[in-house]
Design a protein around this motif. Structure first.
Motif, PDB file in Angstrom:
ATOM      1  N   PHE A  91      14.960  -6.846   0.963  1.00  0.00           N
ATOM      2  CA  PHE A  91      13.528  -6.770   2.110  1.00  0.00           C
ATOM      3  C   PHE A  91      14.216  -6.738   2.974  1.00  0.00           C
ATOM      4  N   ASN A  92      13.615  -5.154   3.619  1.00  0.00           N
ATOM      5  CA  ASN A  92      14.072  -5.066   5.671  1.00  0.00           C
ATOM      6  C   ASN A  92      13.069  -6.300   6.512  1.00  0.00           C
ATOM      7  N   PRO A  93      13.775  -6.712   7.233  1.00  0.00           N
ATOM      8  CA  PRO A  93      13.033  -7.656   7.957  1.00  0.00           C
ATOM      9  C   PRO A  93      11.791  -7.287   8.873  1.00  0.00           C
ATOM     10  N   GLU A  94      11.657  -6.287   9.006  1.00  0.00           N
ATOM     11  CA  GLU A  94      10.704  -5.402   9.585  1.00  0.00           C
ATOM     12  C   GLU A  94       9.435  -5.108   8.278  1.00  0.00           C
ATOM     13  N   THR A  95       9.859  -5.519   7.728  1.00  0.00           N
ATOM     14  CA  THR A  95       8.865  -5.729   6.115  1.00  0.00           C
ATOM     15  C   THR A  95       7.536  -5.968   6.695  1.00  0.00           C
ATOM     16  N   ARG A  96       6.185  -5.247   6.204  1.00  0.00           N
ATOM     17  CA  ARG A  96       5.248  -5.900   6.501  1.00  0.00           C
ATOM     18  C   ARG A  96       4.711  -6.502   4.874  1.00  0.00           C
ATOM     19  N   ILE A  97       4.883  -7.869   5.040  1.00  0.00           N
ATOM     20  CA  ILE A  97       4.317  -8.066   3.534  1.00  0.00           C
ATOM     21  C   ILE A  97       2.628  -8.373   3.323  1.00  0.00           C
ATOM     22  N   PRO A  98       1.985  -7.715   2.787  1.00  0.00           N
ATOM     23  CA  PRO A  98       0.339  -7.223   2.255  1.00  0.00           C
ATOM     24  C   PRO A  98      -0.244  -8.848   2.268  1.00  0.00           C
ATOM     25  N   ARG A  99      -0.921  -8.515   3.125  1.00  0.00           N
ATOM     26  CA  ARG A  99      -2.305 -10.231   3.280  1.00  0.00           C
ATOM     27  C   ARG A  99      -2.751 -10.532   1.894  1.00  0.00           C
ATOM     28  N   THR A 100      -3.539  -9.279   0.771  1.00  0.00           N
ATOM     29  CA  THR A 100      -4.266 -10.092  -0.654  1.00  0.00           C
ATOM     30  C   THR A 100      -3.266  -9.828  -1.644  1.00  0.00           C
ATOM     31  N   PHE A 101      -3.553 -10.597  -2.376  1.00  0.00           N
ATOM     32  CA  PHE A 101      -2.305 -10.387  -3.976  1.00  0.00           C
ATOM     33  C   PHE A 101      -3.131  -9.098  -4.464  1.00  0.00           C
ATOM     34  N   LYS A 102      -4.621  -8.935  -4.082  1.00  0.00           N
ATOM     35  CA  LYS A 102      -4.266  -7.751  -4.808  1.00  0.00           C
ATOM     36  C   LYS A 102      -3.191  -6.608  -4.729  1.00  0.00           C
ATOM     37  N   ARG A 103      -2.866  -5.781  -2.973  1.00  0.00           N
ATOM     38  CA  ARG A 103      -2.596  -5.659  -2.158  1.00  0.00           C
ATOM     39  C   ARG A 103      -1.099  -5.257  -2.849  1.00  0.00           C
ATOM     40  N   PHE A 104      -0.431  -6.405  -3.030  1.00  0.00           N
ATOM     41  CA  PHE A 104       0.798  -7.408  -2.984  1.00  0.00           C
ATOM     42  C   PHE A 104       1.195  -6.785  -4.744  1.00  0.00           C
ATOM     43  N   ALA A 105       0.162  -7.065  -5.474  1.00  0.00           N
ATOM     44  CA  ALA A 105       0.441  -6.599  -6.622  1.00  0.00           C
ATOM     45  C   ALA A 105       0.277  -5.339  -6.567  1.00  0.00           C
ATOM     46  N   GLY A 106      -0.610  -5.103  -6.086  1.00  0.00           N
ATOM     47  CA  GLY A 106       0.236  -2.912  -6.017  1.00  0.00           C
ATOM     48  C   GLY A 106       1.331  -1.949  -5.357  1.00  0.00           C
ATOM     49  N   LEU A 107       2.021  -3.377  -4.233  1.00  0.00           N
ATOM     50  CA  LEU A 107       3.293  -2.945  -4.044  1.00  0.00           C
ATOM     51  C   LEU A 107       4.662  -3.103  -4.966  1.00  0.00           C
ATOM     52  N   MET A 108       3.759  -4.249  -5.558  1.00  0.00           N
ATOM     53  CA  MET A 108       4.953  -4.956  -6.318  1.00  0.00           C
ATOM     54  C   MET A 108       5.636  -3.836  -7.715  1.00  0.00           C
ATOM     55  N   VAL A 109       4.497  -3.183  -8.076  1.00  0.00           N
ATOM     56  CA  VAL A 109       4.001  -2.231  -9.167  1.00  0.00           C
ATOM     57  C   VAL A 109       5.274  -0.962  -8.787  1.00  0.00           C
ATOM     58  N   GLN A 110       4.675  -0.790  -7.415  1.00  0.00           N
ATOM     59  CA  GLN A 110       5.487   0.737  -7.309  1.00  0.00           C
ATOM     60  C   GLN A 110       7.220   0.579  -7.371  1.00  0.00           C
ATOM     61  N   LEU A 111       7.367  -0.433  -6.369  1.00  0.00           N
ATOM     62  CA  LEU A 111       8.855  -0.777  -6.403  1.00  0.00           C
ATOM     63  C   LEU A 111       9.384  -1.216  -7.189  1.00  0.00           C
ATOM     64  N   LEU A 112       8.405  -1.712  -8.303  1.00  0.00           N
ATOM     65  CA  LEU A 112       9.747  -1.733  -9.896  1.00  0.00           C
ATOM     66  C   LEU A 112       9.551  -0.829 -10.450  1.00  0.00           C
ATOM     67  N   HIS A 113       9.164   0.544 -10.606  1.00  0.00           N
ATOM     68  CA  HIS A 113       8.413   1.561 -10.998  1.00  0.00           C
ATOM     69  C   HIS A 113       9.508   2.995 -10.434  1.00  0.00           C
ATOM     70  N   LYS A 114      10.031   2.624  -8.851  1.00  0.00           N
ATOM     71  CA  LYS A 114       9.955   3.558  -8.327  1.00  0.00           C
ATOM     72  C   LYS A 114      11.407   3.469  -7.060  1.00  0.00           C
ATOM     73  N   MET A 115      11.897   1.981  -7.917  1.00  0.00           N
ATOM     74  CA  MET A 115      12.571   1.215  -7.268  1.00  0.00           C
ATOM     75  C   MET A 115      13.292   1.202  -5.716  1.00  0.00           C
ATOM     76  N   SER A 116      12.128   1.214  -4.911  1.00  0.00           N
ATOM     77  CA  SER A 116      12.043   1.781  -3.988  1.00  0.00           C
ATOM     78  C   SER A 116      10.623   1.673  -2.842  1.00  0.00           C
ATOM     79  N   ILE A 117      10.307   0.937  -1.784  1.00  0.00           N
ATOM     80  CA  ILE A 117       9.466   1.480  -0.725  1.00  0.00           C
ATOM     81  C   ILE A 117       9.971   1.897   0.658  1.00  0.00           C
ATOM     82  N   LYS A 118       9.523   2.876   1.014  1.00  0.00           N
ATOM     83  CA  LYS A 118      10.059   4.110   2.221  1.00  0.00           C
ATOM     84  C   LYS A 118       8.857   3.518   3.313  1.00  0.00           C
TER      85      LYS A 118
END
Length: 211
Positions: A91-118
């Motif tokens: 994780f980049n220290p500048e990453t903004r972690i989503p406040r809600t679990f629903k948004r966090f879950a969507g972000l993690m699905v994207q990460l695990l399938h695309k290998m990165s978040i930009k």
């Protein structure tokens, strides 16, 4: 951009590793979702899984605690997550972690399938990296495992290293890991991992004068 500190860099900072994170995807209909006991109890039951073996909300709370801390805002925190499927995430220290679990879950699905978040400029904020955690850590840093399961106890103040050396603190594993040198419990009480994250951040902020 994500800072690559390398194994030789010994600047003062806390490196937190969250081991055994429950970040798994499951296909529901035509879409992938982050497996969790609230939305997928039928899937867990069908596969004989204990709901407690699938708690991505704990990882979410840990990340919120870490990234919201003054320690992180002062650029003195680095975070890695390794999932129960041995996927290592930086994780980049500048990453903004989503406040809600629903948004966090969507972000993690994207990460695990695309290998990165930009970010909007194409810089990688979160990325899957080679699963060799020791290759990403300063070789001479103390590497400390923290769990209520460990017999030896330390006050968090005793973890603060002297001088300008970094320290690696590993949470989430109830077993002693090969790359960890020391293993301690931080309390007489069975702390959750996110409570431990809060204690660690507060202790180092006080020790290093971070307000």
């Amino acid at each position: 951009m994500l800072k690559n500190v390398g194994t030789e860099t010994m600047e003062k900072r806390v490196i937190v590793i969250l081991e055994n994170a429950h970040l798994e995807t499951v296909k529901v209909g035509e879409k992938f979702q982050l497996l969790n006991p609230c939305d997928h109890s039928n899937i867990l039951e069908k596969n004989g899984r204990d709901p407690e073996s699938c708690r991505p909300d704990i990882t979410h709370l840990c990340l919120l605690t870490l990234f919201d801390s003054p320690l992180n805002r002062a650029s003195m925190l680095q975070v890695y997550v390794r999932t129960i499927n041995n996927i290592l995430i930086e994780f980049n220290p500048e990453t903004r972690i989503p406040r809600t679990f629903k948004r966090f879950a969507g972000l993690m699905v994207q990460l695990l399938h695309k290998m990165s978040i930009k970010d909007e400029n194409g810089h990688k904020l979160i990325k899957v990296i080679k699963n060799d955690i020791e290759a990403h850590l300063p070789r001479e840093a103390r590497k400390i495992g923290v769990s209520p399961e460990f017999e030896l106890m330390k006050n968090t103040k005793e973890l603060v290293p002297e001088g300008e050396n970094p320290i690696v603190i590993v949470l989430g594993s109830q077993e002693k890991l090969k790359y960890v040198n020391e293993n301690y419990s931080l309390s007489n009480y069975p702390l959750t991992d996110y409570s431990s994250c809060s204690m660690i951040c507060s202790t180092f902020e006080e020790a290093w004068g971070i307000l």
